[in-house]
Design an enzyme around this catalytic site. Sequence first.
Site, short mmCIF file in Angstrom:
data_model
loop_
_atom_site.label_atom_id
_atom_site.label_comp_id
_atom_site.label_asym_id
_atom_site.label_seq_id
_atom_site.Cartn_x
_atom_site.Cartn_y
_atom_site.Cartn_z
N GLU A 56 54.09 73.05 23.31
CA GLU A 56 53.66 72.60 21.99
C GLU A 56 52.35 71.81 22.06
O GLU A 56 52.09 71.12 23.05
CB GLU A 56 54.74 71.70 21.38
CG GLU A 56 56.07 72.39 21.20
CD GLU A 56 57.20 71.41 20.88
OE1 GLU A 56 58.14 71.84 20.20
OE2 GLU A 56 57.13 70.25 21.33
N LYS A 69 48.63 65.90 21.79
CA LYS A 69 49.46 65.93 23.00
C LYS A 69 49.85 67.37 23.31
O LYS A 69 50.19 68.13 22.41
CB LYS A 69 50.73 65.08 22.84
CG LYS A 69 51.60 65.08 24.11
CD LYS A 69 52.74 64.08 24.02
CE LYS A 69 53.88 64.55 23.15
NZ LYS A 69 55.02 63.62 23.19
N ARG A 112 57.42 55.93 24.41
CA ARG A 112 57.19 55.94 22.96
C ARG A 112 58.39 56.47 22.20
O ARG A 112 58.67 56.06 21.07
CB ARG A 112 55.90 56.67 22.61
CG ARG A 112 55.90 58.19 22.68
CD ARG A 112 56.43 58.83 21.40
NE ARG A 112 56.00 60.20 21.25
CZ ARG A 112 56.81 61.19 20.90
NH1 ARG A 112 58.12 60.99 20.74
NH2 ARG A 112 56.33 62.40 20.73
N THR A 202 70.27 65.36 24.53
CA THR A 202 70.61 66.48 25.41
C THR A 202 69.45 67.45 25.48
O THR A 202 68.55 67.44 24.64
CB THR A 202 71.87 67.21 24.91
OG1 THR A 202 71.64 67.73 23.60
CG2 THR A 202 73.06 66.24 24.86
N GLY A 227 67.81 67.25 19.37
CA GLY A 227 67.57 68.42 18.53
C GLY A 227 66.14 68.42 18.06
O GLY A 227 65.80 67.77 17.08
N ASP A 228 65.26 69.17 18.75
CA ASP A 228 63.83 69.01 18.50
C ASP A 228 63.04 70.31 18.49
O ASP A 228 61.83 70.31 18.67
CB ASP A 228 63.23 68.06 19.53
CG ASP A 228 63.43 68.53 20.96
OD1 ASP A 228 64.01 69.61 21.16
OD2 ASP A 228 62.99 67.82 21.89
N SER A 293 65.46 62.63 14.82
CA SER A 293 64.20 62.41 15.53
C SER A 293 63.78 63.67 16.28
O SER A 293 64.51 64.14 17.16
CB SER A 293 64.35 61.24 16.51
OG SER A 293 63.24 61.13 17.34
N LYS A 330 20.02 70.54 24.00
CA LYS A 330 19.94 71.95 23.62
C LYS A 330 19.86 72.87 24.84
O LYS A 330 19.62 74.07 24.70
CB LYS A 330 18.72 72.18 22.72
CG LYS A 330 18.82 71.47 21.38
CD LYS A 330 17.62 71.80 20.49
CE LYS A 330 17.75 71.10 19.14
NZ LYS A 330 16.61 71.40 18.24
#
Length: 337
Positions: A56, A69, A112, A202, A227-228, A293, A330
């Site tokens: 991702e 990220k 975080r 998990t 769960g993401d 989350s 340039k």
Amino acid sequence: MTIFTDVKTIAALTKKIGTEHVIERLVTYLESDFLRWAEFDKSARLANHSESGVIELMPISDANQYAFKYVNGHPDNGHKNFSTVMAFGVLADVDTGYPVLLSELTLTTALRTAATSVMVAKKLARANSTTMALIGNGCQSDFQAIAFHRLLGITKIKCFDVDRKASEKLVRNLSLYSDLDIIICDSVKEATLDADIITTVTADKKLATIITLDMIKAGVHINGVGGDCPGKTEIDAQILIKGSIFVEYAPQSRIEGDIQQLPDDHPVTEFWQVIANKHLGRTSDDEITIFDSVGFALEDYSALRLLKDLIVEHKIGETIELVPELTDQKNLFELLN
């Protein structure tokens, strides 16, 4: 020139400051940025899915700074002696587009994520919460435990993992926290039934039901971290229907979070509204609150912003020539002369 910080640098800095102190400071950065929610150019992360996992990109910016990220999630990586999750990120100047900071974010993401969980629980969990169930005892679990113990007053953690060795690892890593009682349980229900807070973290990429309505008590706060991504869940839909649901960025959470099980019009509250006093958090001791989350780019922006400040304060990191420094802007070909 761009500042670069690697894993060893961030690990040494975290040990020097103290894990709980880094998390505590991160909470203040997160709260500050969530209060500025409307100032950010936001979007759901861009995900490339495969049979083995997901890769991702998570971008966000305000008028001054841009951040992204790169992060993966590959549940079977342990069998290859690779980490399940790893990440790096960039903080850049909006006016010029120049990268200011390039940093590892694997360790930083764990910090975080724990900080985000605590920030939310401060508003949603019952004030007298002392016991947390921790379901899934992999890499993220240690940070969640430390954060809730030191910053929210949790004194007992009941943990469960399908791999008991992961739970034993958690106990070893937290052995220095003598005022924290950690109990390894033989089932999810044993861990959750009398818990004030339940944290699920998990790793399996599947539509799982880790906790069901008969496993929880009235007034519990559920911190659903695992769960993401599409096709990956942890919380039974009946709990979601019964409880009050809070999310980071609803357009992303409806695709990736546990609420992917619910209709698109099911009511949820973006947490920035609670921080900004535009919406109530917990309204009663019997209310079931759920933080679905999934991880949002603003949290990484906050983490990179903190890292940049810590780098200056502690005089760490190195500078690298990530983009060319030309005598003639340039004439890129001069690099080859």
